[in-house]
Write a protein that holds these residues in place. Structure first.
Motif, PDB file in Angstrom:
ATOM      1  N   PRO A  57      -1.540 -19.353  38.873  1.00 25.53           N
ATOM      2  CA  PRO A  57      -0.264 -19.635  38.195  1.00 25.53           C
ATOM      3  C   PRO A  57      -0.443 -20.427  36.891  1.00 25.53           C
ATOM      4  CG  PRO A  57      -0.097 -20.155  40.529  1.00 25.53           C
ATOM      5  CD  PRO A  57      -1.536 -19.851  40.246  1.00 25.53           C
ATOM      6  N   ILE A  58      -1.422 -21.314  36.853  1.00 27.69           N
ATOM      7  CA  ILE A  58      -1.669 -22.091  35.644  1.00 27.69           C
ATOM      8  C   ILE A  58      -2.166 -21.175  34.532  1.00 27.69           C
ATOM      9  CG2 ILE A  58      -3.094 -23.939  34.645  1.00 27.69           C
ATOM     10  CD1 ILE A  58      -3.056 -25.162  37.542  1.00 27.69           C
ATOM     11  N   VAL A  59      -3.081 -20.276  34.865  1.00 30.44           N
ATOM     12  CA  VAL A  59      -3.604 -19.315  33.896  1.00 30.44           C
ATOM     13  C   VAL A  59      -2.486 -18.392  33.418  1.00 30.44           C
ATOM     14  CG1 VAL A  59      -5.188 -17.358  33.605  1.00 30.44           C
ATOM     15  CG2 VAL A  59      -5.958 -19.428  34.787  1.00 30.44           C
ATOM     16  N   ALA A  60      -1.634 -17.929  34.346  1.00 34.01           N
ATOM     17  CA  ALA A  60      -0.527 -17.044  33.972  1.00 34.01           C
ATOM     18  C   ALA A  60       0.427 -17.751  33.016  1.00 34.01           C
ATOM     19  CB  ALA A  60       0.220 -16.573  35.219  1.00 34.01           C
ATOM     20  N   PHE A  61       0.725 -19.013  33.270  1.00 35.63           N
ATOM     21  CA  PHE A  61       1.613 -19.772  32.386  1.00 35.63           C
ATOM     22  C   PHE A  61       0.974 -19.962  31.013  1.00 35.63           C
ATOM     23  CE2 PHE A  61       3.331 -23.779  30.693  1.00 35.63           C
ATOM     24  CZ  PHE A  61       4.670 -23.404  30.567  1.00 35.63           C
TER      25      PHE A  61
ATOM     26  N   LEU B  88       0.408 -11.653  37.544  1.00 33.83           N
ATOM     27  CA  LEU B  88      -0.923 -11.991  38.041  1.00 33.83           C
ATOM     28  C   LEU B  88      -0.848 -12.781  39.354  1.00 33.83           C
ATOM     29  CD1 LEU B  88      -2.736 -13.102  34.771  1.00 33.83           C
ATOM     30  CD2 LEU B  88      -3.124 -11.013  36.080  1.00 33.83           C
ATOM     31  N   VAL B  89       0.203 -13.573  39.532  1.00 37.58           N
ATOM     32  CA  VAL B  89       0.314 -14.420  40.721  1.00 37.58           C
ATOM     33  C   VAL B  89       0.413 -13.577  41.994  1.00 37.58           C
ATOM     34  CG1 VAL B  89       1.641 -16.242  41.853  1.00 37.58           C
ATOM     35  CG2 VAL B  89       1.272 -16.321  39.379  1.00 37.58           C
ATOM     36  N   PRO B  90       1.385 -12.656  42.123  1.00 39.97           N
ATOM     37  CA  PRO B  90       1.418 -11.862  43.359  1.00 39.97           C
ATOM     38  C   PRO B  90       0.230 -10.913  43.502  1.00 39.97           C
ATOM     39  CG  PRO B  90       3.130 -11.112  41.856  1.00 39.97           C
ATOM     40  CD  PRO B  90       2.542 -12.365  41.276  1.00 39.97           C
ATOM     41  N   ILE B  91      -0.269 -10.396  42.379  1.00 40.52           N
ATOM     42  CA  ILE B  91      -1.422  -9.497  42.459  1.00 40.52           C
ATOM     43  C   ILE B  91      -2.637 -10.250  43.001  1.00 40.52           C
ATOM     44  CG2 ILE B  91      -3.080  -8.162  41.078  1.00 40.52           C
ATOM     45  CD1 ILE B  91      -0.653  -7.374  39.288  1.00 40.52           C
ATOM     46  N   ALA B  92      -2.880 -11.450  42.477  1.00 39.78           N
ATOM     47  CA  ALA B  92      -4.005 -12.256  42.982  1.00 39.78           C
ATOM     48  C   ALA B  92      -3.787 -12.607  44.446  1.00 39.78           C
ATOM     49  CB  ALA B  92      -4.168 -13.515  42.150  1.00 39.78           C
TER      50      ALA B  92
ATOM     51  N   ILE C 295      -2.183 -10.859  46.699  1.00 40.54           N
ATOM     52  CA  ILE C 295      -2.449  -9.665  47.506  1.00 40.54           C
ATOM     53  C   ILE C 295      -3.947  -9.429  47.631  1.00 40.54           C
ATOM     54  CG2 ILE C 295      -2.241  -7.137  47.533  1.00 40.54           C
ATOM     55  CD1 ILE C 295       0.579  -7.584  46.266  1.00 40.54           C
ATOM     56  N   VAL C 296      -4.678  -9.594  46.546  1.00 39.28           N
ATOM     57  CA  VAL C 296      -6.127  -9.372  46.589  1.00 39.28           C
ATOM     58  C   VAL C 296      -6.815 -10.429  47.453  1.00 39.28           C
ATOM     59  CG1 VAL C 296      -8.235  -9.383  45.196  1.00 39.28           C
ATOM     60  CG2 VAL C 296      -6.215  -8.148  44.391  1.00 39.28           C
ATOM     61  N   ILE C 297      -6.431 -11.694  47.277  1.00 39.36           N
ATOM     62  CA  ILE C 297      -7.136 -12.775  47.966  1.00 39.36           C
ATOM     63  C   ILE C 297      -6.695 -12.933  49.415  1.00 39.36           C
ATOM     64  CG2 ILE C 297      -7.501 -15.276  47.975  1.00 39.36           C
ATOM     65  CD1 ILE C 297      -7.484 -15.145  44.905  1.00 39.36           C
ATOM     66  N   TYR C 298      -5.391 -12.830  49.684  1.00 42.75           N
ATOM     67  CA  TYR C 298      -4.884 -13.062  51.042  1.00 42.75           C
ATOM     68  C   TYR C 298      -4.337 -11.806  51.709  1.00 42.75           C
ATOM     69  CZ  TYR C 298      -5.104 -18.041  50.128  1.00 42.75           C
ATOM     70  OH  TYR C 298      -5.538 -19.301  49.865  1.00 42.75           O
ATOM     71  N   GLY C 299      -4.499 -10.662  51.073  1.00 44.64           N
ATOM     72  CA  GLY C 299      -3.882  -9.437  51.566  1.00 44.64           C
ATOM     73  C   GLY C 299      -4.507  -8.863  52.813  1.00 44.64           C
ATOM     74  N   PRO C 300      -4.354  -7.553  52.983  1.00 49.15           N
ATOM     75  CA  PRO C 300      -4.876  -6.891  54.183  1.00 49.15           C
ATOM     76  C   PRO C 300      -6.343  -7.212  54.376  1.00 49.15           C
ATOM     77  CG  PRO C 300      -3.603  -5.357  52.859  1.00 49.15           C
ATOM     78  CD  PRO C 300      -3.750  -6.616  52.053  1.00 49.15           C
ATOM     79  N   GLY C 301      -6.705  -7.449  55.589  1.00 48.74           N
ATOM     80  CA  GLY C 301      -8.082  -7.795  55.906  1.00 48.74           C
ATOM     81  C   GLY C 301      -8.279  -9.270  56.139  1.00 48.74           C
ATOM     82  N   SER C 302      -7.266 -10.104  55.790  1.00 50.93           N
ATOM     83  CA  SER C 302      -7.441 -11.539  56.001  1.00 50.93           C
ATOM     84  C   SER C 302      -7.506 -11.870  57.485  1.00 50.93           C
ATOM     85  CB  SER C 302      -6.328 -12.329  55.313  1.00 50.93           C
ATOM     86  OG  SER C 302      -5.084 -12.041  55.907  1.00 50.93           O
ATOM     87  N   ALA C 303      -6.804 -11.096  58.314  1.00 51.54           N
ATOM     88  CA  ALA C 303      -6.868 -11.341  59.766  1.00 51.54           C
ATOM     89  C   ALA C 303      -8.274 -11.029  60.290  1.00 51.54           C
ATOM     90  CB  ALA C 303      -5.834 -10.494  60.481  1.00 51.54           C
ATOM     91  N   GLU C 304      -8.899  -9.988  59.732  1.00 49.81           N
ATOM     92  CA  GLU C 304     -10.262  -9.659  60.159  1.00 49.81           C
ATOM     93  C   GLU C 304     -11.244 -10.738  59.704  1.00 49.81           C
ATOM     94  OE1 GLU C 304      -8.440  -7.226  58.420  1.00 49.81           O
ATOM     95  OE2 GLU C 304      -7.792  -6.260  60.271  1.00 49.81           O
ATOM     96  N   ARG C 305     -11.027 -11.265  58.494  1.00 52.93           N
ATOM     97  CA  ARG C 305     -11.901 -12.335  58.003  1.00 52.93           C
ATOM     98  C   ARG C 305     -11.749 -13.575  58.862  1.00 52.93           C
ATOM     99  NH1 ARG C 305     -10.133 -10.249  53.056  1.00 52.93           N
ATOM    100  NH2 ARG C 305      -8.560 -11.870  52.764  1.00 52.93           N
ATOM    101  N   ARG C 306     -10.539 -13.861  59.311  1.00 50.01           N
ATOM    102  CA  ARG C 306     -10.294 -15.047  60.132  1.00 50.01           C
ATOM    103  C   ARG C 306     -10.932 -14.911  61.488  1.00 50.01           C
ATOM    104  NH1 ARG C 306      -4.242 -16.326  60.831  1.00 50.01           N
ATOM    105  NH2 ARG C 306      -4.415 -14.168  61.369  1.00 50.01           N
TER     106      ARG C 306
END
Length: 171
Positions: free
Chosen positions: A127-131, A152-156, A158-169
């Motif tokens: 968010p700081i970079v986007a601002f 960039l905020v929602p896209i990042a 989705i990429v960082i916390y999106g699908p697959g985060s449950a598998e990583r956890r």
């Protein structure tokens, strides 16, 4: 030992009003039942909301009717005059909602972000970079389309916390 329940399924003085500490203890016992696999997440959510809304000791009886009695020390609520929060610990092993264990940890810094702590840090900086990009391109060019950088905020996210985060956890 007046004011102490002999158990959730058969309380002493069922018409006595509950204290905040007693409601918290009931939610803690429901969390233990969930961690033991006796309640699903949905059942725990529903029952813990009902326990927080309970007015008398009798209101807790249906929440524990289908659960087995715990050891005597676990099945009892604190005395009616107990200090709220007494006996609850923080840190690993504490029931959900208390201290550091309120969020399940993945074992890698407590985050389910892609890249662990680095991914969480990147997400915090997006968010700081986007601002900054919004301001730079807005003053240099025009503010008409510089709002696009906030996507960039929602896209990042989705990429960082999106699908697959449950598998990583669960790894």
């Amino acid at each position: 030992m007046l004011g102490v329940m002999s158990g959730y399924s058969n309380p002493e003085r069922p018409d006595e009003r509950l204290s905040t500490a007693e409601r918290d203890a009931a939610v803690g016992h429901l969390a233990e039942a969930q961690s033991a696999g006796r309640l699903t997440a949905a059942e725990f959510s529903e029952r813990s909301a009902a326990a927080r809304a309970a007015v008398t000791r009798a209101d807790l009886v249906p929440l524990f009717a289908d659960l087995p009695e715990s050891a005597p020390a676990e099945a009892q609520l604190p005395p009616a005059g107990a200090i709220p929060g007494a006996g609850f610990t923080s840190g690993p092993g504490a029931p959900y909602g208390y201290g550091d264990a309120s969020v399940p940890s993945s074992g890698r810094g407590g985050t389910r972000a892609l890249g662990g702590a680095v991914g969480a840090t990147i997400m915090a900086l997006v968010p700081i970079v986007a601002f900054a990009l919004f301001m730079i391109f807005g003053f240099v060019g025009s503010f008409t389309w510089s709002w696009v950088f906030f996507l960039l905020v929602p896209i990042a996210g989705i990429v960082i916390y999106g699908p697959g985060s449950a598998e990583r956890r669960s790894r």
